[in-house]
Design a protein around this motif. Structure first.
Motif, PDB file in Angstrom:
ATOM      1  N   PHE A  96      47.214  35.867  49.653  1.00  0.00           N
ATOM      2  CA  PHE A  96      46.763  37.265  49.651  1.00  0.00           C
ATOM      3  C   PHE A  96      45.512  37.424  48.797  1.00  0.00           C
ATOM      4  O   PHE A  96      44.532  38.060  49.226  1.00  0.00           O
ATOM      5  CB  PHE A  96      47.876  38.176  49.127  1.00  0.00           C
ATOM      6  CG  PHE A  96      47.492  39.636  49.096  1.00  0.00           C
ATOM      7  CD1 PHE A  96      47.711  40.443  50.209  1.00  0.00           C
ATOM      8  CD2 PHE A  96      46.912  40.195  47.970  1.00  0.00           C
ATOM      9  CE1 PHE A  96      47.349  41.784  50.190  1.00  0.00           C
ATOM     10  CE2 PHE A  96      46.540  41.533  47.942  1.00  0.00           C
ATOM     11  CZ  PHE A  96      46.760  42.332  49.057  1.00  0.00           C
ATOM     12  N   ASP A  97      45.525  36.849  47.592  1.00  0.00           N
ATOM     13  CA  ASP A  97      44.376  36.987  46.713  1.00  0.00           C
ATOM     14  C   ASP A  97      43.147  36.260  47.254  1.00  0.00           C
ATOM     15  O   ASP A  97      42.007  36.719  47.072  1.00  0.00           O
ATOM     16  CB  ASP A  97      44.713  36.478  45.302  1.00  0.00           C
ATOM     17  CG  ASP A  97      45.364  37.554  44.441  1.00  0.00           C
ATOM     18  OD1 ASP A  97      45.037  38.731  44.639  1.00  0.00           O
ATOM     19  OD2 ASP A  97      46.180  37.215  43.582  1.00  0.00           O
ATOM     20  N   ARG A  98      43.335  35.132  47.917  1.00  0.00           N
ATOM     21  CA  ARG A  98      42.190  34.415  48.486  1.00  0.00           C
ATOM     22  C   ARG A  98      41.534  35.223  49.601  1.00  0.00           C
ATOM     23  O   ARG A  98      40.305  35.298  49.681  1.00  0.00           O
ATOM     24  CB  ARG A  98      42.644  33.054  49.033  1.00  0.00           C
ATOM     25  CG  ARG A  98      43.162  32.113  47.964  1.00  0.00           C
ATOM     26  CD  ARG A  98      43.470  30.743  48.554  1.00  0.00           C
ATOM     27  NE  ARG A  98      44.365  29.994  47.668  1.00  0.00           N
ATOM     28  CZ  ARG A  98      44.612  28.702  47.791  1.00  0.00           C
ATOM     29  NH1 ARG A  98      44.030  28.010  48.766  1.00  0.00           N
ATOM     30  NH2 ARG A  98      45.439  28.094  46.961  1.00  0.00           N
ATOM     31  N   VAL A  99      42.355  35.816  50.454  1.00  0.00           N
ATOM     32  CA  VAL A  99      41.802  36.608  51.554  1.00  0.00           C
ATOM     33  C   VAL A  99      41.141  37.875  51.017  1.00  0.00           C
ATOM     34  O   VAL A  99      40.037  38.243  51.435  1.00  0.00           O
ATOM     35  CB  VAL A  99      42.899  36.948  52.586  1.00  0.00           C
ATOM     36  CG1 VAL A  99      42.358  37.904  53.642  1.00  0.00           C
ATOM     37  CG2 VAL A  99      43.430  35.683  53.239  1.00  0.00           C
ATOM     38  N   LEU A 100      41.823  38.550  50.077  1.00  0.00           N
ATOM     39  CA  LEU A 100      41.247  39.767  49.489  1.00  0.00           C
ATOM     40  C   LEU A 100      39.923  39.455  48.804  1.00  0.00           C
ATOM     41  O   LEU A 100      38.937  40.182  48.971  1.00  0.00           O
ATOM     42  CB  LEU A 100      42.231  40.377  48.491  1.00  0.00           C
ATOM     43  CG  LEU A 100      41.735  41.631  47.738  1.00  0.00           C
ATOM     44  CD1 LEU A 100      41.433  42.759  48.720  1.00  0.00           C
ATOM     45  CD2 LEU A 100      42.769  42.072  46.704  1.00  0.00           C
ATOM     46  N   ALA A 101      39.881  38.384  48.035  1.00  0.00           N
ATOM     47  CA  ALA A 101      38.655  37.996  47.344  1.00  0.00           C
ATOM     48  C   ALA A 101      37.531  37.717  48.324  1.00  0.00           C
ATOM     49  O   ALA A 101      36.372  38.112  48.101  1.00  0.00           O
ATOM     50  CB  ALA A 101      38.911  36.759  46.479  1.00  0.00           C
ATOM     51  N   SER A 102      37.855  37.049  49.417  1.00  0.00           N
ATOM     52  CA  SER A 102      36.843  36.741  50.427  1.00  0.00           C
ATOM     53  C   SER A 102      36.309  38.014  51.069  1.00  0.00           C
ATOM     54  O   SER A 102      35.100  38.158  51.295  1.00  0.00           O
ATOM     55  CB  SER A 102      37.435  35.812  51.492  1.00  0.00           C
ATOM     56  OG  SER A 102      37.846  34.581  50.912  1.00  0.00           O
ATOM     57  N   ARG A 103      37.196  38.950  51.364  1.00  0.00           N
ATOM     58  CA  ARG A 103      36.770  40.215  51.975  1.00  0.00           C
ATOM     59  C   ARG A 103      35.896  41.031  51.022  1.00  0.00           C
ATOM     60  O   ARG A 103      34.884  41.609  51.437  1.00  0.00           O
ATOM     61  CB  ARG A 103      37.993  41.039  52.396  1.00  0.00           C
ATOM     62  CG  ARG A 103      38.822  40.419  53.506  1.00  0.00           C
ATOM     63  CD  ARG A 103      40.000  41.299  53.886  1.00  0.00           C
ATOM     64  NE  ARG A 103      39.564  42.503  54.582  1.00  0.00           N
ATOM     65  CZ  ARG A 103      40.389  43.478  54.965  1.00  0.00           C
ATOM     66  NH1 ARG A 103      41.689  43.382  54.704  1.00  0.00           N
ATOM     67  NH2 ARG A 103      39.919  44.539  55.595  1.00  0.00           N
ATOM     68  N   LEU A 104      36.275  41.071  49.749  1.00  0.00           N
ATOM     69  CA  LEU A 104      35.526  41.884  48.796  1.00  0.00           C
ATOM     70  C   LEU A 104      34.180  41.258  48.440  1.00  0.00           C
ATOM     71  O   LEU A 104      33.190  41.974  48.240  1.00  0.00           O
ATOM     72  CB  LEU A 104      36.366  42.123  47.535  1.00  0.00           C
ATOM     73  CG  LEU A 104      37.644  42.943  47.732  1.00  0.00           C
ATOM     74  CD1 LEU A 104      38.342  43.166  46.395  1.00  0.00           C
ATOM     75  CD2 LEU A 104      37.349  44.282  48.395  1.00  0.00           C
ATOM     76  N   ILE A 110      33.563  34.572  44.287  1.00  0.00           N
ATOM     77  CA  ILE A 110      32.238  33.981  44.050  1.00  0.00           C
ATOM     78  C   ILE A 110      31.797  33.216  45.297  1.00  0.00           C
ATOM     79  O   ILE A 110      30.667  33.352  45.775  1.00  0.00           O
ATOM     80  CB  ILE A 110      32.273  33.041  42.830  1.00  0.00           C
ATOM     81  CG1 ILE A 110      32.524  33.833  41.548  1.00  0.00           C
ATOM     82  CG2 ILE A 110      30.967  32.251  42.711  1.00  0.00           C
ATOM     83  CD1 ILE A 110      32.878  32.965  40.345  1.00  0.00           C
ATOM     84  N   ARG A 111      32.703  32.398  45.818  1.00  0.00           N
ATOM     85  CA  ARG A 111      32.401  31.603  47.016  1.00  0.00           C
ATOM     86  C   ARG A 111      31.982  32.489  48.177  1.00  0.00           C
ATOM     87  O   ARG A 111      30.975  32.231  48.867  1.00  0.00           O
ATOM     88  CB  ARG A 111      33.642  30.787  47.391  1.00  0.00           C
ATOM     89  CG  ARG A 111      33.563  30.046  48.716  1.00  0.00           C
ATOM     90  CD  ARG A 111      34.899  29.340  48.961  1.00  0.00           C
ATOM     91  NE  ARG A 111      34.927  28.617  50.229  1.00  0.00           N
ATOM     92  CZ  ARG A 111      35.296  29.164  51.386  1.00  0.00           C
ATOM     93  NH1 ARG A 111      35.673  30.438  51.423  1.00  0.00           N
ATOM     94  NH2 ARG A 111      35.319  28.440  52.491  1.00  0.00           N
ATOM     95  N   SER A 112      32.732  33.547  48.415  1.00  0.00           N
ATOM     96  CA  SER A 112      32.445  34.439  49.531  1.00  0.00           C
ATOM     97  C   SER A 112      31.103  35.142  49.354  1.00  0.00           C
ATOM     98  O   SER A 112      30.300  35.218  50.298  1.00  0.00           O
ATOM     99  CB  SER A 112      33.561  35.481  49.658  1.00  0.00           C
ATOM    100  OG  SER A 112      33.244  36.433  50.653  1.00  0.00           O
TER     101      SER A 112
END
Length: 327
Positions: A266-274, A23-25
């Motif tokens: 891992f999940d924070r980076v993946l979430a940001s990328r997606l 959401i943030r990203s």
């Protein structure tokens, strides 16, 4: 497609660690690109109830580390009817929303695909589910965190199992997918793993446990995915106890513990990328797609394809490893 001015963002289905980071990203990417952002609370139900809130950069401050979803999630029976979807469309258009980003699993994707096809509103979906069971992406948001939560629990259970020479059955989430069970089981050194995708007879399990008993192991742990064909951890434990009365048998159901907690790196980076990719795909004119990751590359998959290929095959070598490493 070129007239997108305001993006609506919502989460739906089961919550998963990493949803807030996504959401943030998405919010900050949209704002950076000159778009307005509307948060939709409680998913599809929020569209029908007109539960909208304008979001700015500060709306998503200090949430990247939080589990759950700040936009909440809910089931919505009304959205399953054409009349309900029409009401939802009229409400979001009245709010000025002209494109959607949906974060969730296959149920969320199904609703988004039908909604977009019926009313022509652009939609991009982000895979947010701990089950890792969506075609078109190697990983879904929350899967890595949930797996690490299970591994931590297995490690602690192993301590008490070894102290008392006990046989533990640990049930993990995975009604249709054994990804969590298989990966956490291997990482936690489980002696056997029961999966929805691979039927394991009680007799075959007992043969594996006999090998463990004959090798003088001080503890034995069996991981059971909730959707495995024998009926779950309690049923399997009773069947095994009837055949091996010398075992001190215990059952642990991890349940919704697996959904919560701060998302992993891992999940924070993946979430940001997606989240970033979802906004950019909308601006590029894409719709009815899922953004995912394959081989560390961000990809897009048509929703119809992501939904029609529901079986995510488990690696054969990993299935073989369970037996080999349990000796």
């Amino acid at each position: 497609m070129q007239g997108i001015n305001k993006v609506g963002i919502f989460t739906s289905g089961g919550d998963a660690p990493g949803m807030n980071a996504c959401i943030r990203s998405a919010v900050r990417t949209a704002l950076h690109d000159g778009l307005s952002v509307m948060g939709i609370y409680h998913g599809y139900q929020g569209m029908i109830d007109r539960n909208f809130v304008e979001m700015n950069s500060r709306s998503v401050s200090n949430i990247i580390q939080l589990g759950g979803t700040i936009l909440k999630t809910a089931r919505c029976q009304d959205f399953q009817s054409p009349e309900g979807r029409k009401q939802a469309y009229e409400n979001i258009r009245a709010a000025g929303i002209d494109a959607l980003i949906a974060i969730g699993g296959d149920g969320t994707f199904t609703g988004a695909e039908v909604f977009s096809r019926e009313h022509g509103i652009p939609v991009v979906c982000v895979p947010g589910t701990i089950d890792n069971d969506l075609y078109g992406t190697d990983f879904t948001l929350g899967y890595d965190t949930a797996t690490n939560t299970v591994i931590e629990a297995i490690d602690k259970i192993r301590d008490t199992a070894a102290s008392h020479d006990r046989l533990f059955f640990v049930e993990v989430m995975g009604r249709d997918s054994g990804c969590i069970a298989l990966n956490a089981g291997i990482a936690g050194g489980a002696e056997a793993i029961l999966l929805p995708e691979k039927e394991t007879a009680i007799e075959a399990l007992c043969d594996q446990l006999s090998l463990a008993a004959n090798s003088n192991k001080s503890s034995t742990i069996v991981i059971v995915a909730e959707g495995e064909k024998n009926g779950g951890a309690y049923h399997v434990a009773r069947e095994v106890k009837a055949r091996f009365d010398f075992y001190d048998t215990k059952v642990t159901i991890l349940g919704h513990l697996q959904r919560g907690g701060s998302p992993s790196s891992f999940d924070r980076v993946l979430a940001s990328r997606l989240g970033f990719a979802a906004v950019r795909q909308l601006q590029a004119g894409e719709t009815r797609i899922m953004v995912g990751i394959q081989g560390n590359k961000i990809t897009s998959t048509p929703l119809t394809e992501a939904l029609s290929n529901k079986t995510v095959k488990l690696e054969k070598d990993m299935l073989e490893m369970v037996k080999v490493l349990a000796i």
